[in-house]
Design an enzyme around this catalytic site. Sequence first.
Site, short mmCIF file in Angstrom:
data_model
loop_
_atom_site.label_atom_id
_atom_site.label_comp_id
_atom_site.label_asym_id
_atom_site.label_seq_id
_atom_site.Cartn_x
_atom_site.Cartn_y
_atom_site.Cartn_z
N ASP A 65 0.85 -1.19 0.00
CA ASP A 65 0.00 0.00 0.00
C ASP A 65 0.89 1.25 0.00
O ASP A 65 1.63 1.49 0.95
CB ASP A 65 -0.89 -0.03 1.26
N CYS A 93 16.29 19.31 -12.29
CA CYS A 93 16.35 18.01 -12.97
C CYS A 93 15.42 18.04 -14.18
O CYS A 93 15.74 17.57 -15.26
CB CYS A 93 15.92 16.89 -12.05
N HIS A 97 15.48 16.63 -18.11
CA HIS A 97 14.84 15.32 -18.21
C HIS A 97 13.32 15.38 -18.36
O HIS A 97 12.69 14.35 -18.58
CB HIS A 97 15.16 14.48 -16.96
N CYS A 194 29.48 -13.19 2.88
CA CYS A 194 28.07 -12.90 2.61
C CYS A 194 27.34 -14.19 2.26
O CYS A 194 26.22 -14.45 2.70
CB CYS A 194 27.92 -11.94 1.44
N HIS A 198 23.55 -15.89 3.10
CA HIS A 198 22.52 -15.64 2.10
C HIS A 198 22.45 -16.69 0.99
O HIS A 198 21.50 -16.70 0.22
CB HIS A 198 22.70 -14.24 1.52
N CYS A 239 25.74 -5.41 7.69
CA CYS A 239 26.11 -6.82 7.54
C CYS A 239 27.56 -7.03 7.94
O CYS A 239 27.89 -7.97 8.66
CB CYS A 239 25.92 -7.27 6.09
#
Lengths: 278, 107
Positions: A65, A93, A97, A194, A198, A239
């Site tokens: 949501d 910007c 663009h 890592c 993982h 991490c």
Amino acid sequence: MKYRTLYICTALLGFGLVVSCTPIVEEMTEVEKRAADPRNKTHMVGDKASGYVYMTSQTRDMQDDDIANPAFTWIDLAEEKWSKVEGKAGKSCASCHQDVNKAMKGVANKYPQYDPESKKLIALQVKINRERTKRMGAKPWKWESDQMLGMAALVKLQSRGMPVNVKIDGPAKPFFEKGKEFYNQRRGLLDMACANCHVDNAGNMARSNVLSQGMINGFPVYRLKWQKPGSVHRRFIGCNKQVRATPYKRGSEEYTNLELFLMWRASGLNWETPAVRN
Amino acid sequence: MARKPRVKVPSSAKKGDVIQIKTLAPHKMETGQRKNKKGKKIPRFIINKLEVTFNGKPLVTADLHPAISANPYFAFFNRVTESGSFKFVWTDDKGKSITTSKSIKVA
């Protein structure tokens, strides 16, 4: 269920038979539950799973949501910045663009990119700052500032729903290899790479947390622990600290190479920026 | 430039419809329990009140306490009988308030 089992057991006892009560329905494993959840369908490709599928349903509700997802307050801020004139050149910007929805579609897949100027990879944040300083003559933003997080999220939001597909060949190849090496290199006092969490242990628990596959298709994410959005480099620092290693700086070469490798790892999954994670 | 609140109200509805209103206010919601690096308490700084009014009449009032996380999100339902505007006011510990309003057409 209990009553039914009990009923069968007593019935069998009544007939004077030897009873061996086995559960009639076998419980699903966590992996099967995740795969069976219809909400996870668009967040899984083959054996790859976005961090989304490891979240509780409440956290997933927040991500699904756009009003409940607090990251959008930062994106609203960035949308204002997009068309705000800043710096000596008198540009915003939008002056180059135009519409962010059209101009930035698919840009999330282009970074980290090989930059012939510095002969290194550059992350999206570096590119944003370079545009600001060179084209607009404005001050650069800090990596983890509200403006930078918002702008990076706004740019990546335009690719939401598109599959991750990053270039790893050509000049980016050696940097990709370095990122891969970083990913598999053991580090810190705990001597962990890592990949140990993982890849080897994805889906298992690390204390009270479920380890995800470490897919970065939702960054910058709104992280409930941080109570604000954060870049993927901030996550890397976290991490690294957890395995008691000295972290590198945000935007460092090591982390940018790692980011490229991780984006390749996530290729095929859909972009989810701004995701909500715990 | 500060972040702005996000509110979702349907732009139109039929008379007697039950609509859902979603709100999210940007705030740090500092609990007052945390300490800084020097060991001193960071003073409590939260939104302590949300007031929603419809055409000036109170609709929802909520007292907020320190356990509520940053960027508090509230959603509630309302049966609409007339056109008008919803006004949302969040007040924080320093007495500052964030205000926004949204109007609805009821046919």
